[in-house]
Design an enzyme around this catalytic site. Sequence first.
Site, PDB file in Angstrom:
ATOM      1  N   CYS A 114       2.316  -1.984  12.703  1.00 45.29           N
ATOM      2  CA  CYS A 114       3.161  -2.982  12.049  1.00 45.29           C
ATOM      3  C   CYS A 114       4.149  -3.543  13.070  1.00 45.29           C
ATOM      4  O   CYS A 114       4.712  -2.775  13.860  1.00 45.29           O
ATOM      5  CB  CYS A 114       3.916  -2.352  10.877  1.00 45.29           C
ATOM      6  SG  CYS A 114       4.909  -3.525   9.937  1.00 45.29           S
ATOM      7  N   GLU A 158      -0.024  -7.244   4.119  1.00 40.98           N
ATOM      8  CA  GLU A 158       1.053  -8.258   3.997  1.00 40.98           C
ATOM      9  C   GLU A 158       1.674  -8.261   2.603  1.00 40.98           C
ATOM     10  O   GLU A 158       2.896  -8.315   2.476  1.00 40.98           O
ATOM     11  CB  GLU A 158       0.524  -9.655   4.341  1.00 40.98           C
ATOM     12  CG  GLU A 158      -0.123  -9.788   5.719  1.00 40.98           C
ATOM     13  CD  GLU A 158       0.653  -9.107   6.815  1.00 40.98           C
ATOM     14  OE1 GLU A 158       0.036  -8.569   7.747  1.00 40.98           O
ATOM     15  OE2 GLU A 158       1.913  -9.055   6.751  1.00 40.98           O
TER      16      GLU A 158
END
Length: 187
Positions: A114, A158
């Site tokens: 991430c 997401e």
Amino acid sequence: MITMKDIIREGHPTLRLVAKEVELPLSKEVIDLGHEMMEFLVNSQDPELAEKYELRAGVGLAAPQIDQSIRMVAVHIPGIEEDSEDYILSDVMVNPKIVSHSVQSSCLAEGEGCLSVDRDVPGYVPRHSRITVTYHDLNGEKQKVRLKNYAAMVVQHEIDHLNGVMFYDRINEENPYQLDEGVNIIS
Ligand SMILES: Cc1nc(NNC(=O)[C@H](CC2CCCC2)CN(O)CO)c(F)c(N2CCN3CCOC[C@@H]3C2)n1
Ligand code: NI
């Protein structure tokens, strides 16, 4: 343009908020932000620009990661074939919603990372193998896409950010490489 200094890191409270629905019709500010998020992804996948602006490569970016707690994500997912010009999916998704999903789960063989997490967190991240997602694009048009495999993993990563969920929340703590029956590994 968005660079790494604009991306907030784990520990920042915004990453744990449930982001707000975006009002329609889209404001100029939201449209401009959406284009900037897509521009970041495109730049981050260009070796020269990524080096020049010290960008970590990304195939997805969620608005909360740039401290905007609204329900908007950008995804720029190339085909797996090397240097293929075609993209599996490249769009800015406003108010994305998973309207249906497979019972079966999948995970990326290499695990996940991430841009808001400056450390490696090993382990499988199980997600729905296939999803149907509705959203509005930056032209205000309603879209509906059916995704599987790699693209489905990216979009779920997401959308998790819009709900304050980080990828490692989904890794089995006792055994990070534990896989339930029938989970499909995507390499
Ligand atoms: C899988 C992958 N994750 C990359 N980074 N992480 C991210 O995108 C994070 C989101 C992804 C982590 C796992 C699922 C979603 C960002 N996230 O935190 C947003 O919430 C990549 F960069 C990458 N690729 C493959 C395609 N390649 C094309 C040429 O340019 C380099 C590029 C590298 N694949
Ligand atoms: Ni992320």
